[in-house]
Design a protein around this motif. Structure first.
Motif, PDB file in Angstrom:
ATOM      1  N   ARG A   1      89.664 -16.555  65.461  1.00 37.49           N
ATOM      2  CA  ARG A   1      88.329 -17.147  65.368  1.00 37.49           C
ATOM      3  C   ARG A   1      87.698 -17.115  66.753  1.00 37.49           C
ATOM      4  O   ARG A   1      88.342 -17.430  67.758  1.00 37.49           O
ATOM      5  CB  ARG A   1      88.432 -18.576  64.855  1.00 37.49           C
ATOM      6  CG  ARG A   1      87.120 -19.193  64.453  1.00 37.49           C
ATOM      7  CD  ARG A   1      87.315 -20.547  63.787  1.00 37.49           C
ATOM      8  NE  ARG A   1      88.032 -20.445  62.520  1.00 37.49           N
ATOM      9  CZ  ARG A   1      88.168 -21.459  61.673  1.00 37.49           C
ATOM     10  NH1 ARG A   1      87.635 -22.644  61.955  1.00 37.49           N
ATOM     11  NH2 ARG A   1      88.839 -21.295  60.557  1.00 37.49           N
ATOM     12  N   GLU A   2      86.411 -16.754  66.812  1.00 39.97           N
ATOM     13  CA  GLU A   2      85.728 -16.628  68.090  1.00 39.97           C
ATOM     14  C   GLU A   2      84.364 -17.323  68.037  1.00 39.97           C
ATOM     15  O   GLU A   2      83.731 -17.395  66.977  1.00 39.97           O
ATOM     16  CB  GLU A   2      85.524 -15.158  68.467  1.00 39.97           C
ATOM     17  CG  GLU A   2      84.674 -14.370  67.496  1.00 39.97           C
ATOM     18  CD  GLU A   2      84.463 -12.920  67.923  1.00 39.97           C
ATOM     19  OE1 GLU A   2      85.057 -12.486  68.914  1.00 39.97           O
ATOM     20  OE2 GLU A   2      83.679 -12.227  67.241  1.00 39.97           O
ATOM     21  N   LEU A   3      83.937 -17.777  69.202  1.00 47.51           N
ATOM     22  CA  LEU A   3      82.626 -18.395  69.317  1.00 47.51           C
ATOM     23  C   LEU A   3      81.534 -17.364  69.118  1.00 47.51           C
ATOM     24  O   LEU A   3      81.591 -16.263  69.674  1.00 47.51           O
ATOM     25  CB  LEU A   3      82.467 -19.035  70.693  1.00 47.51           C
ATOM     26  CG  LEU A   3      81.075 -19.576  71.029  1.00 47.51           C
ATOM     27  CD1 LEU A   3      80.768 -20.813  70.205  1.00 47.51           C
ATOM     28  CD2 LEU A   3      80.958 -19.877  72.514  1.00 47.51           C
ATOM     29  N   VAL A   4      80.518 -17.720  68.332  1.00 45.64           N
ATOM     30  CA  VAL A   4      79.325 -16.896  68.184  1.00 45.64           C
ATOM     31  C   VAL A   4      78.193 -17.491  69.015  1.00 45.64           C
ATOM     32  O   VAL A   4      77.609 -16.814  69.860  1.00 45.64           O
ATOM     33  CB  VAL A   4      78.896 -16.802  66.704  1.00 45.64           C
ATOM     34  CG1 VAL A   4      77.594 -16.004  66.575  1.00 45.64           C
ATOM     35  CG2 VAL A   4      79.999 -16.178  65.864  1.00 45.64           C
ATOM     36  N   ALA A   5      77.893 -18.750  68.789  1.00 45.17           N
ATOM     37  CA  ALA A   5      76.809 -19.423  69.520  1.00 45.17           C
ATOM     38  C   ALA A   5      76.988 -20.919  69.372  1.00 45.17           C
ATOM     39  O   ALA A   5      77.451 -21.396  68.327  1.00 45.17           O
ATOM     40  CB  ALA A   5      75.441 -19.010  68.996  1.00 45.17           C
ATOM     41  N   ALA A   6      76.606 -21.671  70.406  1.00 42.90           N
ATOM     42  CA  ALA A   6      76.692 -23.119  70.350  1.00 42.90           C
ATOM     43  C   ALA A   6      75.603 -23.723  71.210  1.00 42.90           C
ATOM     44  O   ALA A   6      75.336 -23.219  72.314  1.00 42.90           O
ATOM     45  CB  ALA A   6      78.053 -23.597  70.817  1.00 42.90           C
ATOM     46  N   SER A   7      74.987 -24.791  70.705  1.00 36.81           N
ATOM     47  CA  SER A   7      73.917 -25.482  71.426  1.00 36.81           C
ATOM     48  C   SER A   7      74.322 -26.920  71.657  1.00 36.81           C
ATOM     49  O   SER A   7      74.770 -27.593  70.720  1.00 36.81           O
ATOM     50  CB  SER A   7      72.615 -25.445  70.616  1.00 36.81           C
ATOM     51  OG  SER A   7      72.187 -24.126  70.386  1.00 36.81           O
TER      52      SER A   7
ATOM     53  N   ASP B   1      78.834 -12.411  74.059  1.00 34.74           N
ATOM     54  CA  ASP B   1      78.174 -11.204  74.559  1.00 34.74           C
ATOM     55  C   ASP B   1      77.821 -10.239  73.433  1.00 34.74           C
ATOM     56  O   ASP B   1      76.782  -9.571  73.477  1.00 34.74           O
ATOM     57  CB  ASP B   1      79.085 -10.488  75.573  1.00 34.74           C
ATOM     58  CG  ASP B   1      79.196 -11.229  76.888  1.00 34.74           C
ATOM     59  OD1 ASP B   1      80.145 -10.953  77.641  1.00 34.74           O
ATOM     60  OD2 ASP B   1      78.336 -12.103  77.165  1.00 34.74           O
ATOM     61  N   ALA B   2      78.650 -10.208  72.409  1.00 30.16           N
ATOM     62  CA  ALA B   2      78.457  -9.245  71.323  1.00 30.16           C
ATOM     63  C   ALA B   2      77.207  -9.521  70.493  1.00 30.16           C
ATOM     64  O   ALA B   2      76.733  -8.628  69.778  1.00 30.16           O
ATOM     65  CB  ALA B   2      79.682  -9.244  70.416  1.00 30.16           C
ATOM     66  N   VAL B   3      76.667 -10.738  70.588  1.00 37.01           N
ATOM     67  CA  VAL B   3      75.519 -11.085  69.739  1.00 37.01           C
ATOM     68  C   VAL B   3      74.255 -11.392  70.538  1.00 37.01           C
ATOM     69  O   VAL B   3      73.198 -11.621  69.955  1.00 37.01           O
ATOM     70  CB  VAL B   3      75.850 -12.279  68.814  1.00 37.01           C
ATOM     71  CG1 VAL B   3      77.123 -12.000  68.026  1.00 37.01           C
ATOM     72  CG2 VAL B   3      75.958 -13.577  69.597  1.00 37.01           C
ATOM     73  N   LYS B   4      74.353 -11.396  71.857  1.00 34.20           N
ATOM     74  CA  LYS B   4      73.178 -11.707  72.682  1.00 34.20           C
ATOM     75  C   LYS B   4      72.037 -10.749  72.381  1.00 34.20           C
ATOM     76  O   LYS B   4      72.240  -9.540  72.291  1.00 34.20           O
ATOM     77  CB  LYS B   4      73.544 -11.637  74.163  1.00 34.20           C
ATOM     78  CG  LYS B   4      74.341 -12.827  74.661  1.00 34.20           C
ATOM     79  CD  LYS B   4      74.666 -12.689  76.143  1.00 34.20           C
ATOM     80  CE  LYS B   4      75.474 -13.888  76.625  1.00 34.20           C
ATOM     81  NZ  LYS B   4      75.869 -13.747  78.043  1.00 34.20           N
TER      82      LYS B   4
END
Length: 114
Positions: free
Chosen positions: A45-51, A61-64
């Motif tokens: 499991r990896e982080l995609v985005a968090a606020s 980096d893969a989704v920026k």
């Protein structure tokens, strides 16, 4: 306790868009951050985005430049995914950090066909 319920996801062709949403219930005023992780078959499991509550958002980096995480309210977060690629195929999990604990949604499948 914090409970998370996701909606959205599905099947889309490469280059298309999808939007995921997540609503938190329970101790929502204890939530410090909300976002999304994903897990592809055979991978961790990896982080995609968090606020966080201060308005700072971190992206993998893969989704920026393609994904946008929006904290619409104290207990609502959405992930707009554009220019999707086959490598974005995974189960996406809503995540919240509250009182030094982690809460997870049940996961929603996103499949991008080439």
């Amino acid at each position: 306790q914090v409970q998370l319920v996701e909606s959205g996801g599905g099947l889309v062709q490469a280059g298309g868009s999808l939007r995921l949403s997540c609503v938190a219930t329970g101790s929502i005023f204890s939530i410090n951050a909300m976002g999304w992780y994903r897990q592809a078959p055979g991978k961790q499991r990896e982080l995609v985005a968090a606020s966080n509550s201060g308005g700072t958002t971190n992206y993998a980096d893969a989704v920026k430049g393609r994904f946008t995480n929006s904290r619409n309210a104290q207990n609502i977060v959405s992930l707009q995914m554009n220019s999707l690629k086959p490598e974005d195929t995974a189960v996406y999990y809503c995540w919240a950090r509250w009182n030094s604990k982690d809460a997870w949604g049940q996961g929603t499948q996103v499949t991008v066909s080439s």
